[in-house]
Design an enzyme around this catalytic site. Structure first.
Site, PDB file in Angstrom:
ATOM      1  N   GLY A  39       4.208   7.508  -1.244  1.00 50.47           N
ATOM      2  CA  GLY A  39       5.539   7.067  -1.647  1.00 50.47           C
ATOM      3  C   GLY A  39       6.646   7.313  -0.655  1.00 50.47           C
ATOM      4  N   ASP A  86       1.834  -1.550   5.060  1.00 45.76           N
ATOM      5  CA  ASP A  86       1.419  -0.389   5.856  1.00 45.76           C
ATOM      6  C   ASP A  86      -0.085  -0.261   5.616  1.00 45.76           C
ATOM      7  OD1 ASP A  86       1.972   1.887   7.544  1.00 45.76           O
ATOM      8  OD2 ASP A  86       1.622   3.143   5.783  1.00 45.76           O
ATOM      9  N   ALA A 135       1.197   4.534  -1.879  1.00 46.10           N
ATOM     10  CA  ALA A 135       1.061   5.986  -2.050  1.00 46.10           C
ATOM     11  C   ALA A 135       0.983   6.686  -0.688  1.00 46.10           C
ATOM     12  CB  ALA A 135      -0.182   6.301  -2.887  1.00 46.10           C
ATOM     13  N   CYS A 165      -1.008   3.477  11.317  1.00 42.22           N
ATOM     14  CA  CYS A 165      -0.948   4.696  12.128  1.00 42.22           C
ATOM     15  C   CYS A 165      -2.173   4.731  13.040  1.00 42.22           C
ATOM     16  CB  CYS A 165      -0.838   5.952  11.260  1.00 42.22           C
ATOM     17  SG  CYS A 165      -2.098   6.114   9.987  1.00 42.22           S
ATOM     18  N   ALA A 185       0.879  -1.185   0.000  1.00 43.68           N
ATOM     19  CA  ALA A 185       0.000   0.000   0.000  1.00 43.68           C
ATOM     20  C   ALA A 185       0.908   1.223   0.000  1.00 43.68           C
ATOM     21  CB  ALA A 185      -0.919  -0.022   1.216  1.00 43.68           C
ATOM     22  N   ASP A 236      -6.296  -4.108  -5.692  1.00 40.18           N
ATOM     23  CA  ASP A 236      -6.638  -4.390  -4.302  1.00 40.18           C
ATOM     24  C   ASP A 236      -5.567  -5.387  -3.839  1.00 40.18           C
ATOM     25  OD1 ASP A 236      -7.629  -5.762  -2.010  1.00 40.18           O
ATOM     26  OD2 ASP A 236      -9.674  -5.184  -2.523  1.00 40.18           O
ATOM     27  N   LYS A 261       7.422   5.750   2.203  1.00 39.14           N
ATOM     28  CA  LYS A 261       8.083   4.496   2.593  1.00 39.14           C
ATOM     29  C   LYS A 261       8.665   3.781   1.375  1.00 39.14           C
ATOM     30  CE  LYS A 261       4.817   4.095   6.431  1.00 39.14           C
ATOM     31  NZ  LYS A 261       3.963   5.220   5.949  1.00 39.14           N
ATOM     32  N   GLU A 296      -0.569   0.266  -5.336  1.00 44.87           N
ATOM     33  CA  GLU A 296      -1.517   1.248  -4.793  1.00 44.87           C
ATOM     34  C   GLU A 296      -2.891   0.987  -5.385  1.00 44.87           C
ATOM     35  OE1 GLU A 296      -3.658   3.830  -2.925  1.00 44.87           O
ATOM     36  OE2 GLU A 296      -1.583   3.383  -2.343  1.00 44.87           O
TER      37      GLU A 296
END
Length: 474
Positions: free
Chosen positions: A125, A190, A123, A243, A121, A172, A127, A145
């Site tokens: 960018g 992430d 975008a 996060c 995942a 996906d 990481k 993405e």
């Protein structure tokens, strides 16, 4: 002021470790974030970047978990995204906590080669480009993405940062276990999440927080981590990060994977990842970063090793037909190599292959070849040049990623003018040199046509800026 609704506080209170207080959490959630950046070592060394920016009033404080990451303070406040150095890809504006997952992925790697890496995942960018720098542009990095609009942003950042070893996909991410079963040495997931840790950046992040929404997100996270584990080679390592702050989206997702594959899942303890990492370490060895621990955003990072092969959940799908590229002939490679060497002193990396589509010449990472036909890729490697009736025309992204010593060094004022799409007058008339690369701080900015009395701007129109940030000394 952050909007911390009572439902969220009541929910998160149960997950807060005993050595931390809710009062501190609320206090730090209402503090502005410290500004942080990561130096892009694909283009400039950290020492050279610090030497470049200190005279412009920057003060650097090292981020303990990222060798090239810094909290910065500016004597003269300018918009960082509009500085010359940002536009040419010398640094990335990146929140300190988000530098943790790639660091964890590459720390004390069990599989030291890490040749095949997947970012599920990607975008916008931050990481992905950090991983590419840690890979030194070697090997193959697949960056996926799901959002079509965000793929464009991802590609723009990859090109700006000079990433050459990347292939982009737009799926996906739940399909990777099916299409790329046990294909990757290292994977970063992430995961999409409730974003609870971003409250300091976005005061409204939790304004409409709802526990029922979280339940739906958790189901997606479990499906994604399962897909990632299926796509991971035995002996490979997976970093799962969010996060978010709740155990539901973090520890419980990792424990779900352990329960699903008890013979193959090993949690790697991250308590020694960096000095004082133990302050955020859970009993399982994960990092559960609360805002008050390191004065950062909230984040969660888990590292998982796949100790054995697992049963394939879905059969191999049919391979993609009609791959639109073919390998360039030896004659084509020789002609292109001579053009790049003669015109720009550019030598193509050995660990890459030249492919052709119509009149376009592309540079693919050599390791990409086994992936041809396995799934559809949006963009592979980078576009090197277009074939003309006579010769070639080099592309901007090749100039950005491949170092060239034959450049005209621009002053601050000239570099600003160039990025605004303007031609640059020469102080005295000299013999014309034709296609030439211009640079700033020793790093390429783009192409011009050297006409003897001026440099005619060849910056792609979509990269031209209306405004460039200026420091008082410039």
């Amino acid at each position: 002021m952050a909007h911390l609704n009572q439902n969220f506080i009541s929910s998160i209170e149960h997950d807060l470790p005993s050595h931390l207080t809710m009062e501190d959490f609320i206090r730090y959630s209402n503090k502005p974030l410290r500004l942080s950046i990561r130096v892009n070592t694909l283009k400039i060394s950290t020492a050279d970047f610090i030497a470049l920016m200190q005279p412009k009033g920057w003060t650097f404080t090292a981020i303990p978990w990222c060798e090239n990451g810094y909290w910065i303070e500016q004597e003269h406040k300018v918009q960082l995204g509009n500085t010359i150095e940002h536009l040419q890809g010398l640094f990335y504006i990146q929140e300190a906590s988000s530098m943790l997952p790639p660091t964890a992925l590459f720390a004390q790697a069990h599989n030291s080669s890490q040749q095949y890496v997947l970012d599920m995942a990607s975008a916008p960018g931050s990481k992905t480009t950090q991983i590419a720098a840690l890979m030194g542009n070697q090997g193959l990095l697949v960056a996926n993405e799901y959002s079509a609009s965000r793929v464009k942003v991802l590609h723009a950042n990859i090109a700006r940062m000079g990433v050459a070893n990347c292939a982009l996909t737009h799926f996906d991410a739940r399909v990777f276990g099916e299409y790329m079963y046990e294909s990757f040495d290292s994977i970063l997931l992430d995961a999409p999440c409730s974003g609870e840790g971003t409250i300091r950046k976005d005061p409204d992040a939790l304004k409409n927080w709802d526990n029922n929404d979280v339940k739906g997100i958790v189901n997606t996270q479990k499906e994604l981590i399962d897909s990632a584990f299926q796509a991971l080679k035995p002996g490979g390592e997976l970093v799962y990060s969010t996060c978010a702050l709740s155990r539901k989206e973090n520890q419980e997702v990792c424990l779900y994977l352990k329960q699903r594959y008890p013979h193959a899942v090993e949690f790697i303890n991250l308590s020694t990842l960096f000095p004082e990492a133990d302050k955020a370490c859970t009993a399982e060895g994960f990092l559960h970063v609360w805002p008050q621990i390191y004065d950062s955003e909230g984040f969660f990072v888990a590292k998982i090793r796949k100790t054995a092969s697992v049963e394939r959940l879905l059969p191999a799908p049919r391979t993609q037909k009609n791959f639109p590229f073919k390998k360039a002939s030896a004659k084509q490679v020789t002609e292109l190599t001579q053009y790049l060497k003669t015109a720009f002193e550019i030598t193509l990396p050995k660990e890459a292959d030249v492919y052709v589509r119509d009149a376009e010449f592309w540079l693919f990472p050599a390791l990409f070849q086994p992936f041809i036909g396995k799934m559809r890729f949006q963009r592979i490697g980078m576009k090197l040049a277009d074939a003309l009736k006579k010769g070639f025309k080099i592309k901007h992204e090749a100039i950005s990623a491949l170092t060239t010593p034959t450049t005209v060094e621009l002053s601050d004022a000239e570099a600003q003018a160039f990025l605004m799409g303007r031609d640059i007058a020469l102080l005295e008339k000299v013999p014309p040199r034709g296609e030439t690369v211009v640079s700033y701080a020793g790093c390429s900015l783009g192409m011009v046509k050297h006409l003897g009395n001026k440099l005619k701007n060849n910056l792609p129109r979509d990269l031209v800026k209306d405004k460039i940030a200026r420091y008082p000394s410039e």
